[in-house]
Design an enzyme around this catalytic site. Structure first.
Site, short mmCIF file in Angstrom:
data_model
loop_
_atom_site.label_atom_id
_atom_site.label_comp_id
_atom_site.label_asym_id
_atom_site.label_seq_id
_atom_site.Cartn_x
_atom_site.Cartn_y
_atom_site.Cartn_z
N SER A 193 0.83 -1.20 0.00
CA SER A 193 0.00 0.00 0.00
C SER A 193 0.87 1.26 0.00
O SER A 193 1.65 1.47 -0.93
CB SER A 193 -0.95 -0.04 1.20
OG SER A 193 -1.84 1.04 1.17
N HIS A 194 0.81 2.08 1.00
CA HIS A 194 1.56 3.34 1.04
C HIS A 194 2.38 3.43 2.32
O HIS A 194 2.01 2.86 3.35
CB HIS A 194 0.61 4.55 0.95
CG HIS A 194 -0.37 4.60 2.10
ND1 HIS A 194 -0.07 5.16 3.31
CD2 HIS A 194 -1.62 4.12 2.21
CE1 HIS A 194 -1.10 5.05 4.12
NE2 HIS A 194 -2.06 4.41 3.48
N ASP A 195 3.51 4.11 2.26
CA ASP A 195 4.35 4.36 3.43
C ASP A 195 4.78 3.07 4.13
O ASP A 195 4.91 3.02 5.35
CB ASP A 195 3.64 5.30 4.41
CG ASP A 195 3.27 6.62 3.76
OD1 ASP A 195 4.19 7.36 3.39
OD2 ASP A 195 2.06 6.89 3.59
#
Length: 208
Positions: free
Chosen positions: A139-141
């Site tokens: 996903s993100h980060d």
């Protein structure tokens, strides 16, 4: 275009062959296997299999030193990665053209392999020698440590941090913000709802 040496000639090495041929169908490929006396001289009758590190050195001198590790197990993967660097190899990052890698803020380390259908969204840091199998989702980060194996259709949700040499099983899900230490194994289908210290194996829903 230089030749590519794939370290290994069974199992995951055959999957890596597919990823390379997707984007570079005419590239010269050579394999290495010094532990399987029953393997043929030519993989699929097309690709030579080298049997010694001396043969690899000669290959690197003649055809270029690019290599990729075709072994999934994180510990063995790291050992082979380091040993082929020591004899002059240059690790190559392999990203399947059928994967989806976001344009914003992603950092992907050397020698990482991203296979068909994998998704890497935005602002992720993926370490050296990581393996992202078919259909895996980042996903993100997210941060993934060196030499981790992310199995098919595993899901790493926002803000997850994973240490080095971890194995995330098929269809496992790491929920947002969870932290995993080094050398953690997450079983197939598990859902990780809490932080996991280094060296543990967890499985189940929720993972224990």
């Amino acid at each position: 275009m230089s030749s590519l040496l794939i370290v290994g000639a069974k199992g995951f090495a055959k999957e890596l062959l597919v990823a390379v041929r997707e984007s570079q169908p005419t590239r010269q490929l050579v394999f290495f296997d010094d532990v399987s006396p029953d393997s043929p001289e030519m993989l699929f009758g097309l690709f030579p299999i080298l049997r010694s590190r001396e043969a690899v050195r000669e290959h690197f001198k003649s055809f270029g030193a690019n290599f990729a590790v075709g072994v999934g197990d994180p510990v063995i993967r790291e050992s082979l990665f380091r040993s082929f660097e020591e004899i002059g190899g240059q690790p190559e990052t392999i990203i399947s053209p059928t994967s989806l890698v976001g344009d914003f803020g992603n950092v992907i380390g050397s020698g990482t392999c991203v296979l068909s259908g994998a998704v890497i969204e935005s602002s992720n840091v993926i370490g050296t020698g990581v393996l992202l199998h078919v259909g895996s989702f980042v996903s993100h980060d997210v941060e993934i440590g060196d030499f981790c194996e992310i199995s098919p259709r595993a899901n790493l949700l926002g803000g997850v941090r994973i240490g080095k040499r971890c194995r995330i099983g098929t269809n496992a899900t790491i929920l947002p913000g969870r932290r995993l230490g080094d050398n953690v194994t997450v079983g197939a289908g598990a859902v990780v709802t809490r932080d996991i210290p280094s060296g543990l194996t967890v499985k189940g829903i929720p993972a224990k």
